[in-house]
Write an enzyme that holds these catalytic residues in place. Structure first.
Site, short mmCIF file in Angstrom:
data_model
loop_
_atom_site.label_atom_id
_atom_site.label_comp_id
_atom_site.label_asym_id
_atom_site.label_seq_id
_atom_site.Cartn_x
_atom_site.Cartn_y
_atom_site.Cartn_z
N LYS A 117 0.88 -1.18 0.00
CA LYS A 117 0.00 0.00 0.00
C LYS A 117 0.91 1.22 0.00
CE LYS A 117 -4.46 1.01 0.57
NZ LYS A 117 -5.66 0.32 0.12
N GLY B 139 -24.32 3.52 4.82
CA GLY B 139 -23.52 4.12 3.75
C GLY B 139 -23.99 3.67 2.38
N GLY C 13 -22.82 4.70 -0.73
CA GLY C 13 -21.89 5.23 -1.73
C GLY C 13 -21.76 4.26 -2.89
N VAL D 33 -20.31 1.40 -3.22
CA VAL D 33 -20.58 -0.02 -2.93
C VAL D 33 -21.96 -0.21 -2.31
CG1 VAL D 33 -19.77 -2.08 -1.75
CG2 VAL D 33 -18.10 -0.43 -2.60
#
Ligand code: NAD
Length: 355
Positions: free
Chosen positions: A80, A178, A180, A182
């Site tokens: 990452k 949420g 958003g 997804v």
């Protein structure tokens, strides 16, 4: 700031601190493990309060990618990167080209992709300096969110089958936190499968869309986790499963896309003690990276999506073993990921040195 003795260091192979005088780039690239293949992981741009916070984020996320790819059956390692800066004010094409130079210096052991705070355009700039960028351009898989939503749906179905013995989702009540990229996609799949939805988002527009398209019931975001439902699907923030929230859950399944849902590892045990089946986040939300792993000149969307669906089987294995071995699902998932990596290391023939 310590590195080797950092609590999240966990035998990282490489940690590159990158600085570019001309653009002011300050970035950290963490490569946790490349036993299974090159370390693929997103590039996050965030205004970290200090360097230590950036390092912690990079190390934790990078290890998470190792486990995610290992359990998804991918020939990829974990890594990452984080760029320290405010994505709304401090971006420039030159900054991302300098970041690409840093990725190039790792010679392909790290492959960068989009993440919080970075966009396709930013990575297009980085790609002017390095080939080691995934998810964009010709043969690129594009936005991974629909694949993530599909994987979460497959995982949620597997969890409902395991905990509630229900083979289909008709009448199953799901609370989605949420809506958003997804969460809204997941809501669409659940609605099409006959599920009944309770939803919350901090943006009223998103909530209105889910109410209109899927007949969802809207609730206050502060109460979404505690609804009288079968399943809670966290699709917004991390650390939402903690000492304060777990005792108030009414659902017996937690299955959602958000990263780092458990405030601490011990909360996996707390969920189990309350009879809540937890689908480990990095297993159920691996659809995006599975999809991206298929990209290339012969990218086959249907094949990639079929692979994404296998998240359901992986989770079923975890649920069955977790019950048999009396171990929380999060710890079992970590152990299974490590088993795959250790087996791959053992299978490598010892290298004979020419003398
Ligand atoms: P997103 O930013 O598109 O959506 C998040 C949504 O959550 C937003 O609509 C936001 O308004 C809402 N939200 C924020 N705080 C909230 C709160 N307190 N209560 C209710 N809603 C709140 O992000 P996304 O791409 O949909 O990702 C969702 C989660 O899944 C994130 O944790 C992300 O790290 C994880 N994830 C995403 C992917 C992917 O492919 N996009 C892959 C793996 C994991």
């Amino acid at each position: 700031m310590s590195v080797f003795s950092h609590p999240a260091f966990d035998n990282h192979e490489d940690v590159l601190f990158c600085h570019d005088r001309a653009t002011g780039l300050k970035a950290i690239i963490a490569v946790h493990d490349t036993t299974l293949g090159p370390a693929l992981g997103g590039t996050r741009m965030w205004p970290y309060a200090n360097d230590g916070e950036a390092l912690t984020d990079a190390l934790r996320l990078s290890r998470g990618m190792t486990y995610k790819s290992a359990l998804a059956g991918l020939d990829l390692g974990g890594g990452k990167s984080v760029i320290i800066g405010d994505p709304r004010r401090e971006k420039s094409p030159a900054l991302f080209r300098a970041f690409g130079d840093a990725v190039e210096r790792l010679g392909g052991t790290y492959i960068a992709a989009e993440d919080v705070g970075t966009s396709v355009e930013d990575l297009e700039e980085a790609r002017k300096s390095t080939r080691h960028i995934a998810g964009i351009g010709e043969g690129g898989a594009g936005d991974p969110s629909p694949a993530t939503a599909r994987g979460v749906f497959a995982g949620l179905r597997a969890a409902v089958r395991h905990r509630l013995g229900a083979d289909d989702l008709r009448g199953i009540r799901v609370a989605i936190q949420g809506l958003g990229h997804v969460g809204m996609g997941l809501a669409g799949h659940l609605h099409a499968a006959g599920g009944s939805l309770v939803v919350a988002d901090i943006f009223a527009d998103n909530v209105a869309e889910a109410v209109e398209r899927f007949g969802a019931t809207a609730v206050d975001p502060a109460t979404i986790l505690f609804q009288d439902v079968d399943v809670v699907a966290p699709c917004a923030l991390g650390a939402i499963l903690n000492d304060q929230t777990i005792p108030r859950l009414k659902a017996t399944v937690v299955a959602g896309a958000a990263n780092n849902q458990l405030a601490e590892d011990c909360h996996g045990e707390a969920l189990r003690a309350r009879g809540v089946l937890y689908a480990p986040d990095y297993v159920i939300n691996a659809g995006g990276i599975i999809f991206i792993s298929h990209e290339g000149p012969r990218f086959d969307r249907d094949r990639a999506m079929a692979h994404v669906e296998s998240i359901g089987e992986t989770l079923t294995q975890i649920f069955v073993r977790s019950a048999r071995e009396d171990v929380p699902t999060n710890r079992l998932a970590d152990a299974m990921a490590r088993e795959r990596i250790v087996a791959a290391r053992a299978a490598r023939a010892p290298v004979a040195l020419a003398g």
